[in-house]
Design a protein around this motif. Structure first.
Motif, mmCIF file in Angstrom:
data_model
loop_
_atom_site.group_PDB
_atom_site.id
_atom_site.type_symbol
_atom_site.label_atom_id
_atom_site.label_comp_id
_atom_site.label_asym_id
_atom_site.label_seq_id
_atom_site.Cartn_x
_atom_site.Cartn_y
_atom_site.Cartn_z
ATOM 1 N N PRO A 345 57.738 -47.618 0.060
ATOM 2 C CA PRO A 345 57.759 -46.823 1.296
ATOM 3 C C PRO A 345 58.312 -45.419 1.113
ATOM 4 C CG PRO A 345 58.624 -49.028 1.694
ATOM 5 C CD PRO A 345 58.487 -48.878 0.214
ATOM 6 N N MET A 346 59.243 -45.217 0.184
ATOM 7 C CA MET A 346 59.866 -43.905 0.038
ATOM 8 C C MET A 346 58.984 -42.912 -0.720
ATOM 9 S SD MET A 346 62.700 -43.582 1.648
ATOM 10 C CE MET A 346 61.947 -44.539 2.967
ATOM 11 N N LEU A 347 57.938 -43.382 -1.385
ATOM 12 C CA LEU A 347 57.025 -42.447 -2.041
ATOM 13 C C LEU A 347 56.194 -41.747 -0.979
ATOM 14 C CD1 LEU A 347 55.766 -41.513 -4.867
ATOM 15 C CD2 LEU A 347 53.839 -42.923 -4.122
ATOM 16 N N ARG A 348 56.246 -40.442 -0.961
ATOM 17 C CA ARG A 348 55.415 -39.689 -0.032
ATOM 18 C C ARG A 348 54.108 -39.341 -0.724
ATOM 19 N NH1 ARG A 348 57.418 -42.186 3.234
ATOM 20 N NH2 ARG A 348 56.264 -41.003 4.796
ATOM 21 N N ARG A 349 53.034 -39.475 0.003
ATOM 22 C CA ARG A 349 51.712 -39.209 -0.565
ATOM 23 C C ARG A 349 50.815 -38.644 0.521
ATOM 24 N NH1 ARG A 349 48.181 -42.952 1.161
ATOM 25 N NH2 ARG A 349 48.907 -45.018 1.806
ATOM 26 N N PRO A 350 49.746 -37.961 0.127
ATOM 27 C CA PRO A 350 48.807 -37.444 1.127
ATOM 28 C C PRO A 350 48.114 -38.581 1.873
ATOM 29 C CG PRO A 350 48.499 -36.354 -0.992
ATOM 30 C CD PRO A 350 49.406 -37.526 -1.231
ATOM 31 N N ALA A 351 47.575 -38.243 3.017
ATOM 32 C CA ALA A 351 46.774 -39.216 3.753
ATOM 33 C C ALA A 351 45.472 -39.481 3.000
ATOM 34 C CB ALA A 351 46.477 -38.680 5.148
ATOM 35 N N GLU A 384 53.432 -24.377 -1.819
ATOM 36 C CA GLU A 384 53.083 -23.994 -0.451
ATOM 37 C C GLU A 384 51.574 -24.073 -0.232
ATOM 38 O OE1 GLU A 384 55.116 -23.557 1.880
ATOM 39 O OE2 GLU A 384 57.042 -23.112 0.963
ATOM 40 N N ARG A 385 50.799 -23.651 -1.218
ATOM 41 C CA ARG A 385 49.338 -23.734 -1.096
ATOM 42 C C ARG A 385 48.881 -25.184 -1.033
ATOM 43 N NH1 ARG A 385 47.012 -20.763 -5.981
ATOM 44 N NH2 ARG A 385 45.213 -22.003 -5.332
ATOM 45 N N ALA A 386 49.475 -26.027 -1.863
ATOM 46 C CA ALA A 386 49.090 -27.443 -1.851
ATOM 47 C C ALA A 386 49.453 -28.084 -0.520
ATOM 48 C CB ALA A 386 49.778 -28.171 -3.006
ATOM 49 N N PRO A 400 63.202 -25.561 -6.384
ATOM 50 C CA PRO A 400 64.315 -25.699 -5.439
ATOM 51 C C PRO A 400 63.795 -26.111 -4.069
ATOM 52 C CG PRO A 400 63.843 -23.380 -5.841
ATOM 53 C CD PRO A 400 62.966 -24.164 -6.771
ATOM 54 N N MET A 401 64.454 -27.093 -3.472
ATOM 55 C CA MET A 401 64.052 -27.616 -2.166
ATOM 56 C C MET A 401 65.250 -27.584 -1.228
ATOM 57 S SD MET A 401 60.783 -28.881 -2.122
ATOM 58 C CE MET A 401 60.662 -30.428 -1.200
ATOM 59 N N THR A 402 65.037 -27.108 -0.017
ATOM 60 C CA THR A 402 66.078 -27.100 1.004
ATOM 61 C C THR A 402 66.030 -28.421 1.787
ATOM 62 O OG1 THR A 402 64.654 -26.181 2.727
ATOM 63 C CG2 THR A 402 65.747 -24.610 1.241
ATOM 64 N N HIS A 408 60.423 -32.098 5.846
ATOM 65 C CA HIS A 408 58.967 -31.965 5.927
ATOM 66 C C HIS A 408 58.299 -32.884 4.902
ATOM 67 C CE1 HIS A 408 54.943 -30.240 5.311
ATOM 68 N NE2 HIS A 408 55.053 -29.783 6.539
ATOM 69 N N HIS A 409 58.860 -32.960 3.708
ATOM 70 C CA HIS A 409 58.296 -33.802 2.643
ATOM 71 C C HIS A 409 58.226 -35.263 3.071
ATOM 72 C CE1 HIS A 409 57.785 -35.421 -1.463
ATOM 73 N NE2 HIS A 409 58.716 -36.289 -1.134
ATOM 74 N N PHE A 410 59.320 -35.778 3.606
ATOM 75 C CA PHE A 410 59.360 -37.193 3.970
ATOM 76 C C PHE A 410 58.666 -37.476 5.300
ATOM 77 C CE2 PHE A 410 62.700 -37.378 0.744
ATOM 78 C CZ PHE A 410 62.390 -38.573 0.128
ATOM 79 N N GLY A 411 58.520 -36.471 6.135
ATOM 80 C CA GLY A 411 57.808 -36.659 7.387
ATOM 81 C C GLY A 411 58.383 -37.807 8.198
ATOM 82 N N PRO A 412 57.518 -38.722 8.673
ATOM 83 C CA PRO A 412 58.013 -39.852 9.480
ATOM 84 C C PRO A 412 58.997 -40.745 8.727
ATOM 85 C CG PRO A 412 55.621 -39.621 9.676
ATOM 86 C CD PRO A 412 56.050 -38.705 8.573
ATOM 87 N N GLY A 413 58.952 -40.714 7.394
ATOM 88 C CA GLY A 413 59.876 -41.536 6.614
ATOM 89 C C GLY A 413 61.283 -40.993 6.547
ATOM 90 N N TRP A 414 61.483 -39.747 7.010
ATOM 91 C CA TRP A 414 62.818 -39.151 6.950
ATOM 92 C C TRP A 414 63.821 -39.952 7.779
ATOM 93 C CZ3 TRP A 414 65.472 -35.826 4.140
ATOM 94 C CH2 TRP A 414 66.675 -35.328 4.639
#
Length: 438
Positions: A345-351, A384-386, A400-402, A408-414
């Protein structure tokens, strides 16, 4: 407690050789109880702590500035249980040690990382992709049970049945809720020999069409790919595909690759023992170490892309001036994936179902911080383009990630991750190198 202390310079750098961070101490516990005691102490004093396997992080993810680095190398037990088709591995064991023990019993994990020198704990914390991921998902998807130490110093065994929320948060969870001590891995029968194909394409369109077809129809157990520099400029695209080989006549090649659009004059076909195939990168690592390239900065970037955008996105990246160094000091890896097989579940991936993992594995010149900074900035622009076309970061990247980036990366999983963090690491002492929390 007789924990061994190591030189702090040991953990000042990682494989990326970009971020330098001095811990208070580097400790090498020899038991799970010692890890528990160290983490409990760090939690009481609000000091950062992180586990270090083989130090293969690219951008300080496994460092603990002003805190404690726990060298897991002594926790390297590997024990195969053939009758149960499982293997018990300490977090500090390498996947090479796992492979040796499993193959001796005729078994193997269904998914293995390409580089067998990585630690068990490190790979499971990030998920772990391999050449069989298009069929079998992540390395972490085949874990039966974990023993961990949470950020509060509690030592627990978790599984889908016991502390399932913790189990889900640890696998591909970037070490944010607990440090892995031990994993029980599921195994499957291993083939004795495999037939490996390297198939070259001059154009990305036929390459992605062929890779999509073979990743979907299951004719090969292992599928990967690369973009390689072509003579005179431009790029060629290579599919590497592997099938179990039981001594069939060569005409089996027609069944496996006869309908593909590669250049038949340059195809490469060979038979290998399965062990030889799994150790295919060992020689490359020895060469990189001998030439000193292993110890140079590695501003790598990994992106998970929807497969439908990869055909245009990848060639565009390769023509950018900022990426020209890939022609001489880098590897461009293209891995087909099936979203339905990626279960952690913690792996974020595209739809979507069909995905592509683009890995830009670059080496920067030594003692040239300006070039490294430009490469890291190029990573940010490319990320950013991806993201604008539905792509997702593979967290083992020099970028570097804030905290906002991570939300934003984790989206609903955050929300799930934040709840697990509050429960199992309420003082946020674990693995701060990722920068998830302000």
């Amino acid at each position: 407690m007789n924990t061994v202390h190591q030189d702090r310079a040991f953990a000042a750098h990682d494989f990326g050789h970009i971020v330098e961070s001095r811990p208070l101490d580097v400790l090498a516990p020899r038991s799970g109880a010692e890890v528990q005691g160290l983490v409990a102490f760090a939690d009481r004093h609000r000091l950062p702590v992180t586990a270090r396997g083989r130090g293969l992080a690219p951008y300080g993810q496994g460092q603990a500035h002003g805190g404690y680095v726990v060298d897991m190398g002594a926790l390297n037990e590997v024990r195969c249980v053939p009758g149960d088709r499982t293997l018990v591995a300490g977090a500090g064991a390498t996947w090479g040690e796992v492979v040796r023990a499993a193959l001796a019993a005729g078994l193997v994990p269904p998914v293995l990382p390409d580089h067998l020198g990585a630690s068990v704990g490190g790979v499971l914390s990030t998920g772990g992709f391999g050449a069989s991921s298009h069929r079998c998902g992540l390395v972490a998807d085949w874990v039966r049970e974990l023993e961990v130490v949470t950020g509060t110093g509690e030592r627990l065994v978790c599984s889908p049945e016991r502390h399932p929320d913790l189990f889900r948060a640890v696998l591909a969870g970037l070490g944010q809720c607990a440090l892995i001590l031990r994993a029980v891995l599921r195994l499957v029968p291993a083939p004795e020999r495999v037939r490996r194909y390297r198939l070259y394409h001059d154009d990305p369109g036929p390459y992605f069409a062929d890779q999509r077809r073979i990743a979907r129809d299951g004719r090969f157990t292992h599928v990967g790919g690369q973009a390689r520099p072509a003579l005179g400029g431009g790029w060629r695209y290579m599919i590497e595909a592997v099938a179990p080989h039981g001594g069939e006549l060569p005409c089996v090649d027609d069944l496996l690759i006869g309908d593909l659009a590669h250049d038949r004059d340059t195809e490469e076909i060979e038979d290998l023992s399965y062990g030889e195939y799994l150790r295919r990168l060992d020689r490359d690592e020895r060469l990189l170490r001998a030439t000193g390239e292993w110890d140079r900065p590695h501003p790598w970037l990994g992106l998970l892309l929807p497969e439908e955008v990869a055909e245009a996105f990848v060639p565009g990246v390769l023509t950018e001036p900022a990426q020209q160094g890939l022609r001489t000091c880098g590897v461009v890896q293209l891995r087909p994936l099936n979203g339905r097989t990626l279960r952690a579940p913690m792996l974020r991936r595209p739809a979507g179902e069909l995905l592509c993992l683009l890995s830009l594995m670059r080496t920067a010149p030594p003692a040239d911080p300006d070039t490294v900074r430009r490469m890291v900035a190029a990573n940010r622009a490319l990320y950013e383009r991806a993201r604008a076309v539905g792509g997702v970061l593979h967290p083992m990247s020099a970028l570097p990630m804030t905290p906002e980036d991570w939300r934003h990366h984790f989206g609903p999983g955050w929300t799930d991750l934040a709840h697990a963090k509050d429960r199992y690491d309420p003082h946020a002492i674990l693995t701060r190198g990722y920068g998830l929390w302000a």
